[in-house]
Motif scaffolding. Structure first.
Motif, short mmCIF file in Angstrom:
data_model
loop_
_atom_site.label_atom_id
_atom_site.label_comp_id
_atom_site.label_asym_id
_atom_site.label_seq_id
_atom_site.Cartn_x
_atom_site.Cartn_y
_atom_site.Cartn_z
N PHE A 1 -4.29 -3.61 -5.59
CA PHE A 1 -3.11 -3.97 -4.67
C PHE A 1 -4.31 -2.88 -3.94
CE2 PHE A 1 -0.36 -5.16 -6.92
CZ PHE A 1 0.78 -6.09 -6.17
N SER A 2 -5.06 -2.15 -3.69
CA SER A 2 -5.61 -1.07 -2.92
C SER A 2 -7.19 -2.61 -2.82
CB SER A 2 -6.04 -0.08 -3.24
OG SER A 2 -4.68 1.02 -2.89
N TYR B 1 -3.23 -7.18 -11.06
CA TYR B 1 -1.90 -7.14 -10.57
C TYR B 1 -1.03 -7.26 -11.33
CZ TYR B 1 -4.13 -9.50 -6.36
OH TYR B 1 -4.76 -9.41 -5.57
N GLU B 2 -1.43 -6.23 -12.86
CA GLU B 2 -0.40 -5.44 -13.92
C GLU B 2 -0.30 -4.08 -13.68
OE1 GLU B 2 -4.10 -7.56 -16.63
OE2 GLU B 2 -4.15 -6.78 -15.04
N ILE C 1 -1.29 -0.95 6.57
CA ILE C 1 -0.88 -2.77 5.94
C ILE C 1 -2.46 -2.74 6.86
CG2 ILE C 1 0.23 -4.71 7.05
CD1 ILE C 1 1.85 -2.41 8.76
N ARG C 2 -2.64 -4.05 5.61
CA ARG C 2 -3.60 -5.20 5.80
C ARG C 2 -3.13 -6.48 5.59
NH1 ARG C 2 -7.63 -8.15 2.49
NH2 ARG C 2 -9.09 -9.09 4.28
N VAL C 3 -3.39 -7.32 6.81
CA VAL C 3 -2.45 -8.99 5.95
C VAL C 3 -3.90 -10.01 6.24
CG1 VAL C 3 -1.29 -10.75 7.99
CG2 VAL C 3 -0.77 -8.39 7.71
N PHE C 4 -3.60 -11.20 5.04
CA PHE C 4 -5.20 -11.72 5.37
C PHE C 4 -4.38 -13.27 4.85
CE2 PHE C 4 -3.53 -9.82 1.72
CZ PHE C 4 -3.51 -10.81 0.21
N ASP D 1 0.74 -1.50 -0.50
CA ASP D 1 0.25 -0.12 0.31
C ASP D 1 0.70 1.44 0.03
OD1 ASP D 1 -2.14 2.06 0.25
OD2 ASP D 1 -3.33 0.58 1.22
N ARG D 2 0.30 2.35 -0.07
CA ARG D 2 1.46 3.62 0.53
C ARG D 2 1.44 3.99 1.41
NH1 ARG D 2 -4.19 5.74 -2.69
NH2 ARG D 2 -5.21 4.78 -0.99
#
Length: 488
Positions: free
Chosen positions: A288-289, A280-281, A397-400, A220-221
């Motif tokens: 990604f967002s 995701y190109e 941040i995100r986690v999965f 992410d940003r």
């Protein structure tokens, strides 16, 4: 003269009546907004709100929110160890309030390097901007909550942070607890305190599917709230306690479509269909967002986080949360009708209107530098504007769980497409030889064809006598990866 006086009195009387009528309408509208309806809800009515829950402050320094140590990671990847009591307390806090703050996730030196990386990006992107001269800060026109661009950041410092063992340990603790692992796994008959029993019951619900071992980190940003300055020309609103040149807007929201969240676990629902289409190109890195906001209940635990790399006090601007809302999420949105207009403007997002009484429930979460706030994605959150001379630096941040990438209909296309783009940016950043075993997991490379082919390419290069960067490191990672897969 008498006639003119009568006309003036008549006009004054008319103006007063009009003013009274307007004030009455305003009062009626305000009363209508604040009323919690008992009848069937409409788009402009609000269901019953959760009770106000005061966020506990840190005992060592009440300027900050209560925080917890990062749980240690055992050799089998589970988060537990000697800090059992700390582990249990943080899980109970997370279950009650819907968020938890971990302290010392980053060292002071790591925080400074991340901040320098942010400043450097702005200086390179906006000529004339200097971190050391705030008179140049208007060169950066960004007003979107301090975010520099739409695409994610893949610099060395940020990649290093996203494979951090401490950062990983925070998420490992929560995901293991959600699937029944963690400290309770080592519980003995002699050591079964009431608090641990309660925690185990809360975090091993039947509707939580088993989690796979691998956790994937988002890309992410970052966000930077510049210090605010008072207007010097006297134009500031007299009713405003603070008006700044770089002040961001207050907001409360959810990063999800709360109605589609309960659509079920079918691979044919709207969320699953959107996720399948992510490619995701290079020309569409906003995928990604998008993956961050498309969640459904069947995914199990969904969390978001902000890594705070500068001391952040109440007035400095930053994260707001409505404590405990995750417990009311389903009931609230069952009563709250879907707003088609809002959904059209903000896909996979829910914004809390400024007139909504929920605005009064939002509370700031001030943190020390190096701390990370993690919250349940069902928790309404947002940010307050900066009202101080101190800048705010944060990293979302995100986690999965990796199994979400492996869902039927997604695998292997989405997982491989994501891995290909991530590895490409890792190579461009010159970070390949720094990838750790944890990085293989968090970057979503472990077990992919993308990573296997990359290792084969390195081996062919070595046989041809070409110079290779840290090839032994790559081989060791490959052996470690194979060993882990054999143990699954």
């Amino acid at each position: 003269m008498g006639r003119n006086k009568d006309l003036k009195q008549q006009k004054r009387s008319t103006r007063n009546k009009t003013k009274t009528t307007i004030q009455s309408k305003i009062s009626a509208q305000a009363a209508k907004r604040s009323t919690i309806p008992s009848s069937e809800p409409s788009q402009r009515s609000f269901p019953a709100l959760p009770p106000f829950m005061k966020i506990p402050r840190d005992e060592e320094d009440t300027r900050f929110t209560k925080s917890f140590k990062v749980p240690p990671i055992a050799t089998d990847g589970k988060a537990y160890g000697d800090e059992t009591q700390n582990f249990v307390e943080l899980l109970e806090f997370f279950d009650t309030f819907g968020f938890v703050v971990f302290r010392d996730v980053c060292s002071d030196d790591e925080c400074e390097r991340l901040k320098s990386d942010m400043w450097g990006f702005i200086e390179e992107t906006f000529p004339g901007f200097s971190r050391h001269d705030d008179s140049t800060w208007d060169k950066w026109k960004g007003q979107s909550y301090g975010m520099p661009q739409m695409d994610p950041i893949f610099t060395k410092e940020f990649l290093r942070m996203r494979q951090s063992e401490k950062l990983y340990g925070c998420f490992r603790a929560l995901f293991d607890a959600a699937s029944g692992g963690g400290a309770e796994e080592n519980e003995t008959k002699e050591d079964t305190s009431h608090s641990r029993k309660v925690t185990k019951k809360k975090f091993t619900k039947k509707n939580n599917p088993p989690q796979t071992n691998d956790l994937i980190v988002s890309h992410d940003r970052w966000l930077l709230y510049r210090k605010t300055e008072e207007f010097k020309d006297g134009t500031a609103d007299e009713n405003s306690s603070h008006t700044g040149r770089w002040k961001t807007r207050r907001n409360l929201h959810l990063d999800m479509d709360p109605w589609q969240y309960y659509d079920g676990g079918s691979d044919t629902n709207a969320v699953s269909q959107r996720l399948k289409e992510l490619k995701y190109e290079d020309y569409n890195l906003t995928n990604f967002s998008q993956e961050n906001n498309d969640v459904v209940q069947s995914f199990g635990l969904s969390v978001q986080a902000i890594l705070n790399v500068n001391e952040n006090l109440d007035a400095d601007g930053g994260t707001l949360v409505i404590p405990g809302f995750h417990r009311y999420h389903e009931a609230f949105f069952t009563q709250h009708c879907s707003n088609a207009t809002q959904k059209a403007k903000f896909a996979s997002r829910f914004l809390v209107d400024e007139c909504n009484p929920m605005q009064n429930l939002g509370q700031r979460v001030p943190m020390r530098a190096g701390s990370m706030l993690v919250w349940d994605q069902r928790l309404i959150h947002g940010s307050a504007p900066n009202k101080s001379s101190n800048c705010r630096f944060g990293i979302p941040i995100r986690v999965f769980a990796k199994r979400i990438l492996e869902r039927e209909g997604n695998y292997p296309s989405r997982m491989e497409a994501r891995a290909t783009t991530v590895l490409d940016f890792i190579e461009k950043s010159g970070f390949v030889d720094e990838i750790s075993d944890t990085g293989l997991e968090t970057f979503g490379l472990r077990g992919t064809e993308t990573w296997r082919k990359y290792l084969e390419k390195l081996e062919r290069s070595e046989k041809k006598g070409h110079k290779k960067t840290d090839s032994q490191h790559m081989k060791e990672n490959y052996v470690s990866q194979t060993r882990d897969e054999d143990n699954l």
